[in-house]
Design a protein around this motif. Structure first.
Motif, mmCIF file in Angstrom:
data_model
loop_
_atom_site.group_PDB
_atom_site.id
_atom_site.type_symbol
_atom_site.label_atom_id
_atom_site.label_comp_id
_atom_site.label_asym_id
_atom_site.label_seq_id
_atom_site.Cartn_x
_atom_site.Cartn_y
_atom_site.Cartn_z
ATOM 1 N N GLY A 1 2.180 4.929 -7.380
ATOM 2 C CA GLY A 1 1.007 4.711 -8.212
ATOM 3 C C GLY A 1 0.842 3.275 -8.661
ATOM 4 O O GLY A 1 -0.102 2.957 -9.390
ATOM 5 N N ALA B 1 -3.945 4.471 0.109
ATOM 6 C CA ALA B 1 -3.870 3.217 -0.639
ATOM 7 C C ALA B 1 -4.074 2.078 0.341
ATOM 8 O O ALA B 1 -3.692 2.172 1.518
ATOM 9 C CB ALA B 1 -2.514 3.071 -1.329
ATOM 10 N N PHE C 1 1.136 -1.044 -7.439
ATOM 11 C CA PHE C 1 1.280 -2.044 -6.373
ATOM 12 C C PHE C 1 2.279 -3.120 -6.786
ATOM 13 O O PHE C 1 2.142 -3.703 -7.861
ATOM 14 C CB PHE C 1 -0.060 -2.727 -6.083
ATOM 15 C CG PHE C 1 -1.074 -1.855 -5.418
ATOM 16 C CD1 PHE C 1 -1.190 -1.821 -4.043
ATOM 17 C CD2 PHE C 1 -1.947 -1.077 -6.178
ATOM 18 C CE1 PHE C 1 -2.135 -1.028 -3.423
ATOM 19 C CE2 PHE C 1 -2.898 -0.273 -5.568
ATOM 20 C CZ PHE C 1 -2.994 -0.250 -4.187
ATOM 21 N N ALA D 1 2.412 1.777 -3.408
ATOM 22 C CA ALA D 1 1.425 2.288 -4.357
ATOM 23 C C ALA D 1 1.143 3.763 -4.108
ATOM 24 O O ALA D 1 0.960 4.545 -5.057
ATOM 25 C CB ALA D 1 0.140 1.472 -4.262
ATOM 26 N N LEU D 2 1.092 4.160 -2.840
ATOM 27 C CA LEU D 2 0.812 5.562 -2.524
ATOM 28 C C LEU D 2 1.940 6.459 -3.044
ATOM 29 O O LEU D 2 1.695 7.578 -3.498
ATOM 30 C CB LEU D 2 0.651 5.728 -1.012
ATOM 31 C CG LEU D 2 0.067 7.057 -0.522
ATOM 32 C CD1 LEU D 2 -1.351 7.252 -1.048
ATOM 33 C CD2 LEU D 2 0.059 7.111 1.001
ATOM 34 N N GLU E 1 -6.450 -4.689 -3.628
ATOM 35 C CA GLU E 1 -5.670 -3.462 -3.732
ATOM 36 C C GLU E 1 -6.599 -2.317 -4.149
ATOM 37 O O GLU E 1 -7.555 -2.509 -4.890
ATOM 38 C CB GLU E 1 -4.523 -3.616 -4.726
ATOM 39 C CG GLU E 1 -4.920 -4.107 -6.103
ATOM 40 C CD GLU E 1 -3.718 -4.351 -7.001
ATOM 41 O OE1 GLU E 1 -3.638 -3.695 -8.068
ATOM 42 O OE2 GLU E 1 -2.870 -5.195 -6.640
ATOM 43 N N LEU F 1 -6.280 2.164 -4.730
ATOM 44 C CA LEU F 1 -5.533 3.413 -4.672
ATOM 45 C C LEU F 1 -6.495 4.552 -4.974
ATOM 46 O O LEU F 1 -7.056 4.631 -6.066
ATOM 47 C CB LEU F 1 -4.392 3.409 -5.696
ATOM 48 C CG LEU F 1 -3.545 4.672 -5.803
ATOM 49 C CD1 LEU F 1 -2.896 5.021 -4.464
ATOM 50 C CD2 LEU F 1 -2.492 4.520 -6.889
ATOM 51 N N ALA G 1 0.827 -1.207 0.000
ATOM 52 C CA ALA G 1 0.000 0.000 0.000
ATOM 53 C C ALA G 1 0.864 1.262 0.000
ATOM 54 O O ALA G 1 0.581 2.231 -0.730
ATOM 55 C CB ALA G 1 -0.926 -0.013 1.213
#
Length: 356
Positions: free
Chosen positions: A28, A58, A30, A24-25, A51, A53, A21
């Motif tokens: 962008g 995220a 995962f 991804a944050l 998942e 976002l 997470a």
């Protein structure tokens, strides 16, 4: 014989979900699978089950695989939702749905804190810092762990008795679940002692099962926070109390289980210790009844031996309770703990007692 398969703790799963997470944050995207660095040099990878976002947060989820261990959380979804924290705040933790909150002292977490244990916190903090460094970001994050259905699952754990309300604990010291190691149960026994001591209880009871727990509770009027779900782990209770004493301990269990303790066994599970009819026969002989001793040696079960003793007026239940108490005192090795023992039959009737 097929070797039992190891699994992963909720802490390891939460770390994988947090890593995904947070990545991804920041980027962008995962990672999937997600590599995680665990203690002792282990570096497993986890597949993501969920998942998401969205703008300022995220989230990622990992299905817990406990291997071949009969873990109540096997198959549970462990979700981490991560947001950027205020500058300089570092990594902070929140309890999401299905993760409990600490309400009693004596645990390794302060009252009011989410029930995310110290080692999983360290693992997640390290992961956040590592990912932040890789992407040139500040390691300030708010990590919320949740487990759908965790509140219901927690009813089958020690959490309610330990004062952890609202859900499960995020546990693990190595990240690995060893099949049938029963480490979580033993850890819960230790936390139960810690809570009882923190609350100032001077008398605790350790029971083999629910029937013996009810008997000893009714006998002594003890509150729930003074009760230890010992199960088969008499040794775990006694060894921890040796280092962290409470003034009085009541041990309660079925006659057969306590006869194992009287014989010196500290693990009372049927796969790891057996009732020794020879020990029961020796106790009958010590009571001065050679004929009973011979009959007990040939008995079908421990309860059959108890019935034979009852027919001849020999208090075999008391003798077993005294033997179990002697073993307990030997393990306590002089620790300031007064011990009494209560033995029951299958109906919950007290058939033997020893000690103050």
């Amino acid at each position: 014989m097929t070797e039992l398969r190891y699994g992963w703790t909720t802490g390891a799963c939460a770390t994988a979900a947090t890593t995904a997470a947070w990545t991804a944050l920041l980027t962008g995207a995962f990672p999937d699978p997600v590599p995680v660095e665990l203690p002792k040099g282990r570096r497993p990878s986890f597949a993501l089950a969920t998942e998401e976002l969205r703008g300022d947060h995220a989230s990622a989820g990992v299905i817990k695989d406990a291997g071949d261990d009969p873990d109540v959380t096997h198959g549970a979804l462990v979700v981490s939702t991560v947001r950027r924290g205020e500058p300089g705040t570092g990594v902070t933790f929140r309890a999401g749905p299905g993760v409990g909150t600490v309400t009693l002292p004596g645990l390794p977490l302060a009252v009011g804190e989410p029930a995310i244990n110290p080692v999983p916190r360290e693992l997640m903090t390290d992961a956040v810092r590592r990912v932040a460094a890789e992407h040139g970001a500040a390691a300030d994050a708010v990590v919320e762990i949740s487990v759908p259905d965790g509140e219901e699952l927690a009813r089958h754990t020690w959490n309610p008795r330990l004062g952890i309300v609202g859900g499960l604990s995020v546990l693990g010291t190595t990240g690995v679940v060893v099949p049938y190691s029963c480490s979580a149960w033993i850890d819960s026994i230790r936390r139960g002692v810690d809570v009882a001591r923190a609350l100032g209880h001077e008398h605790v009871a350790a029971a083999v099962g629910s029937t013996s727990e009810k008997v000893v509770t009714d006998l002594h009027g003890l509150p729930g926070t003074a009760l230890l779900d010992m199960g088969d782990f008499a040794g775990a209770v006694l060894k921890y109390l040796r280092r962290h004493p409470v003034p009085r301990l009541s041990l309660a269990g079925g006659f057969a289980k306590l006869s194992k303790l009287a014989a010196g066994h500290l693990d009372l599970h049927s796969k790891r210790s057996q009732v020794d009819l020879g020990v029961l026969a020796a106790l009958a002989r010590q009571a001065g009844d050679d004929a009973l001793a011979d009959a007990v040696a040939g008995a079908n079960t421990a309860l059959h031996a108890l019935e034979l003793a009852g027919e001849r007026g020999v208090p075999l239940g008391d003798l077993v309770a005294e033997g179990a108490r002697a073993t307990a005192l030997d393990v306590l090795a002089g620790a300031p703990v007064a011990v009494d023992v209560v033995a029951i039959d299958r109906a919950g009737t007290i058939v033997g007692r020893a000690g103050p």
